[in-house]
Motif scaffolding. Structure first.
Motif: not given
Length: 64
Positions: A1-5, A31-34, A36-39, A41-48
């Motif tokens: 998830m996006i961490n505003m801090n 930085m924000r794009d990276a 977003f992509v990391a998020d 990938i993490c969600r896709a991994t959880e779904n898999l």
């Protein structure tokens, strides 16, 4: 998830870099794009993993 801090601290760090304002803005966007992509990938991994567990249970059920 996006961490505003994280954004805030990274934004401050990027603001200290001695480049043009437009270069610093581009760095922040990357930085924000990276993040977003990391998020994604993490969600896709959880779904898999969830799918793997469901299919595993279904396979066990059919082989009994």
């Amino acid at each position: 998830m996006i961490n505003m801090n994280t954004y805030s601290s990274m934004d401050q760090h990027i603001d200290k870099i001695r480049f043009s304002e437009s270069d610093r803005q581009i760095a922040k966007e990357h930085m924000r794009d990276a993040d977003f992509v990391a998020d994604l990938i993490c969600r896709a991994t959880e779904n898999l993993r969830s799918t793997e567990r469901l299919l595993g249970r279904r396979f066990v059920f059919h082989t009994r």
